[in-house]
Design a protein around this motif. Structure first.
Motif, mmCIF file in Angstrom:
data_model
loop_
_atom_site.group_PDB
_atom_site.id
_atom_site.type_symbol
_atom_site.label_atom_id
_atom_site.label_comp_id
_atom_site.label_asym_id
_atom_site.label_seq_id
_atom_site.Cartn_x
_atom_site.Cartn_y
_atom_site.Cartn_z
ATOM 1 N N SER A 27 0.946 -1.095 0.051
ATOM 2 C CA SER A 27 -0.011 -0.169 0.085
ATOM 3 C C SER A 27 0.869 1.397 0.137
ATOM 4 O O SER A 27 0.356 2.260 -0.094
ATOM 5 N N ASN A 28 2.067 1.185 0.187
ATOM 6 C CA ASN A 28 3.041 2.587 0.009
ATOM 7 C C ASN A 28 4.000 2.202 -0.851
ATOM 8 O O ASN A 28 4.018 2.765 -2.175
ATOM 9 N N ILE A 29 5.193 1.560 -0.673
ATOM 10 C CA ILE A 29 6.342 1.502 -1.361
ATOM 11 C C ILE A 29 6.031 0.898 -2.495
ATOM 12 O O ILE A 29 6.557 1.173 -3.597
ATOM 13 N N GLY A 30 5.430 -0.243 -2.546
ATOM 14 C CA GLY A 30 4.880 -1.283 -3.426
ATOM 15 C C GLY A 30 4.044 -0.363 -4.668
ATOM 16 O O GLY A 30 3.694 -0.994 -5.645
ATOM 17 N N THR A 31 3.387 0.874 -4.220
ATOM 18 C CA THR A 31 2.523 1.481 -5.299
ATOM 19 C C THR A 31 3.010 3.166 -5.434
ATOM 20 O O THR A 31 2.739 3.442 -6.667
ATOM 21 N N ASN A 32 3.824 3.571 -4.630
ATOM 22 C CA ASN A 32 4.023 4.847 -4.743
ATOM 23 C C ASN A 32 5.897 5.055 -4.773
ATOM 24 O O ASN A 32 6.491 4.343 -4.175
ATOM 25 N N PRO A 33 6.107 6.236 -5.260
ATOM 26 C CA PRO A 33 7.700 6.407 -5.082
ATOM 27 C C PRO A 33 8.147 6.885 -3.760
ATOM 28 O O PRO A 33 7.402 7.325 -3.010
ATOM 29 N N VAL A 34 9.330 6.530 -3.468
ATOM 30 C CA VAL A 34 10.018 6.807 -2.258
ATOM 31 C C VAL A 34 10.975 8.106 -2.462
ATOM 32 O O VAL A 34 11.534 8.211 -3.269
ATOM 33 N N HIS A 35 11.035 8.944 -1.373
ATOM 34 C CA HIS A 35 11.937 10.079 -1.196
ATOM 35 C C HIS A 35 12.720 9.718 0.145
ATOM 36 O O HIS A 35 12.265 9.007 0.878
ATOM 37 N N TRP A 36 13.910 10.477 -0.060
ATOM 38 C CA TRP A 36 14.958 10.097 1.127
ATOM 39 C C TRP A 36 15.341 11.662 1.559
ATOM 40 O O TRP A 36 15.413 12.530 0.634
ATOM 41 N N VAL A 51 11.381 10.473 -5.972
ATOM 42 C CA VAL A 51 11.151 9.447 -6.930
ATOM 43 C C VAL A 51 12.101 8.375 -6.919
ATOM 44 O O VAL A 51 12.429 7.994 -8.038
ATOM 45 N N ASN A 52 12.293 7.643 -5.977
ATOM 46 C CA ASN A 52 13.074 6.558 -5.898
ATOM 47 C C ASN A 52 14.897 6.786 -6.228
ATOM 48 O O ASN A 52 15.471 6.072 -5.165
ATOM 49 N N ASN A 53 14.788 7.435 -7.428
ATOM 50 C CA ASN A 53 16.259 7.657 -7.661
ATOM 51 C C ASN A 53 17.112 8.876 -8.321
ATOM 52 O O ASN A 53 17.917 8.900 -8.832
ATOM 53 N N ALA A 90 10.377 8.239 2.828
ATOM 54 C CA ALA A 90 8.877 8.786 3.109
ATOM 55 C C ALA A 90 8.421 8.236 1.794
ATOM 56 O O ALA A 90 9.001 8.202 0.533
ATOM 57 N N THR A 91 7.040 7.941 1.810
ATOM 58 C CA THR A 91 6.069 8.000 0.699
ATOM 59 C C THR A 91 4.728 8.077 1.107
ATOM 60 O O THR A 91 4.315 8.535 2.339
ATOM 61 N N TRP A 92 3.777 7.976 0.084
ATOM 62 C CA TRP A 92 2.317 8.015 0.468
ATOM 63 C C TRP A 92 1.777 6.787 0.541
ATOM 64 O O TRP A 92 2.247 5.642 -0.155
ATOM 65 N N ASP A 93 1.119 6.650 1.616
ATOM 66 C CA ASP A 93 0.334 5.309 1.943
ATOM 67 C C ASP A 93 -1.104 5.346 1.340
ATOM 68 O O ASP A 93 -2.049 6.241 1.909
ATOM 69 N N ASP A 94 -1.341 4.198 0.407
ATOM 70 C CA ASP A 94 -2.811 4.498 -0.020
ATOM 71 C C ASP A 94 -4.022 4.071 0.939
ATOM 72 O O ASP A 94 -5.096 4.350 0.791
ATOM 73 N N THR A 95 -3.603 3.062 1.994
ATOM 74 C CA THR A 95 -4.492 2.581 3.019
ATOM 75 C C THR A 95 -4.749 4.005 4.035
ATOM 76 O O THR A 95 -5.831 4.074 4.341
ATOM 77 N N LEU A 96 -3.830 4.517 4.340
ATOM 78 C CA LEU A 96 -3.717 5.407 5.487
ATOM 79 C C LEU A 96 -4.229 6.719 4.977
ATOM 80 O O LEU A 96 -4.814 7.482 5.551
ATOM 81 N N ASN A 97 -4.003 6.777 3.345
ATOM 82 C CA ASN A 97 -4.146 8.125 2.810
ATOM 83 C C ASN A 97 -3.633 9.341 3.415
ATOM 84 O O ASN A 97 -4.075 10.252 3.912
ATOM 85 N N GLY A 98 -2.287 8.958 3.365
ATOM 86 C CA GLY A 98 -1.350 10.235 3.900
ATOM 87 C C GLY A 98 0.093 9.908 3.812
ATOM 88 O O GLY A 98 0.368 8.800 3.132
ATOM 89 N N VAL A 99 0.997 10.687 4.055
ATOM 90 C CA VAL A 99 2.478 10.533 3.934
ATOM 91 C C VAL A 99 2.922 9.718 5.259
ATOM 92 O O VAL A 99 2.486 10.035 6.286
ATOM 93 N N TRP B 102 3.517 13.836 -3.845
ATOM 94 C CA TRP B 102 2.785 13.703 -2.739
ATOM 95 C C TRP B 102 3.657 13.499 -1.484
ATOM 96 O O TRP B 102 3.002 13.748 -0.312
ATOM 97 N N ALA B 103 4.941 13.347 -1.621
ATOM 98 C CA ALA B 103 5.763 13.121 -0.288
ATOM 99 C C ALA B 103 7.187 13.758 -0.247
ATOM 100 O O ALA B 103 7.984 13.370 0.512
ATOM 101 N N ASP B 104 7.176 14.355 -1.527
ATOM 102 C CA ASP B 104 8.445 15.028 -1.801
ATOM 103 C C ASP B 104 8.464 16.464 -1.190
ATOM 104 O O ASP B 104 7.969 17.346 -2.163
#
Lengths: 110, 118
Positions: A27-36, A51-53, A90-99, B102-104
């Protein structure tokens, strides 16, 4: 307890390569981009990878990101003393509907 | 050069409302989306919510019942109100500009410490 799991600490010597992991779910990393983010002591976080990289302008290419399935990683090569900081994914979570943020990893340069 | 600056009381009494303002320079708040994030002393980051350039909002479900965000385009500011605060709301509060993913959070303010205590 964070939805995104990071090791609480990591360390390396100058010049070494260090990786920091960030584990999530579909619901999060599997679907949405990750930021550091990098947070130097006593300062605000700074976007390090998006956006991952992707690196924002001004971020050295010693920093790189990757993502696979429901996990992501931040790699720092040619470790320097000024890299000593806290790192957050950090990423977006589709279940929690939030960051959501990982719990953070404190990097120590020995 | 985009700059964000948080302002507001550094001390709030329990059960009262925390109010903070973020003043943006170098950007029009009407052109981007904005966020609030907080960090309790010695702990990690917690997202509070987004306010979009349209004025629509999206709040952290765990805080939603107590949070209100708004825009003031005439002053190029946006604000946060958190009601019924307790000691658990003691934190450094950051405002930030949200990117397209959304989270950047592309730009951050320096943060302001808000302590909840009588």
């Amino acid at each position: 307890q964070s939805v995104l799991t990071q090791p609480p600490s990591a360390s390396g010597t100058p010049g070494q390569r260090v990786t920091i992991s960030c584990s999530g779910s579909s619901s999060n990393i599997g679907t949405n981009p990750v930021h550091w983010y990098q947070q130097l002591p006593g300062t605000a976080p700074k976007l390090l990878i998006y956006v991952n990289n992707q690196r924002p302008s001004g971020v050295p290419d010693r920093f790189s990101g990757s993502e696979s399935g429901t996990s992501a990683s931040l790699a720092i090569s040619g470790l320097q003393s000024e890299d000593e900081a806290d790192y957050y994914c950090a990423t977006w979570d589709d279940t929690l509907n939030g960051v959501i943020f990982g719990g953070g990893t404190k990097l120590t340069v020995l | 050069q985009v700059q964000l600056q948080e302002s507001g009381p550094g001390l709030v009494k329990p059960s009262e409302t925390l109010s903070l303002t973020c003043t943006v320079s170098g950007d029009s708040i009407s052109s981007y989306d904005w966020s609030w994030i907080r960090q309790p002393p010695g702990k990690g980051l917690e997202w509070i919510g987004h306010i979009y350039y349209s004025g629509n909002t999206n709040y952290n479900p765990s805080l939603k019942s107590r949070v209100t965000m708004s825009l003031d385009t005439s002053k190029n500011q946006f604000s946060l109100k958190l009601s019924s605060v307790t000691a658990a709301d003691t934190a450094v509060y950051y405002c930030a500009r949200l990117g397209r993913n959304w989270a950047d959070f592309e730009y951050w303010g320096q943060g302001t410490l808000v302590t909840v205590s009588s």
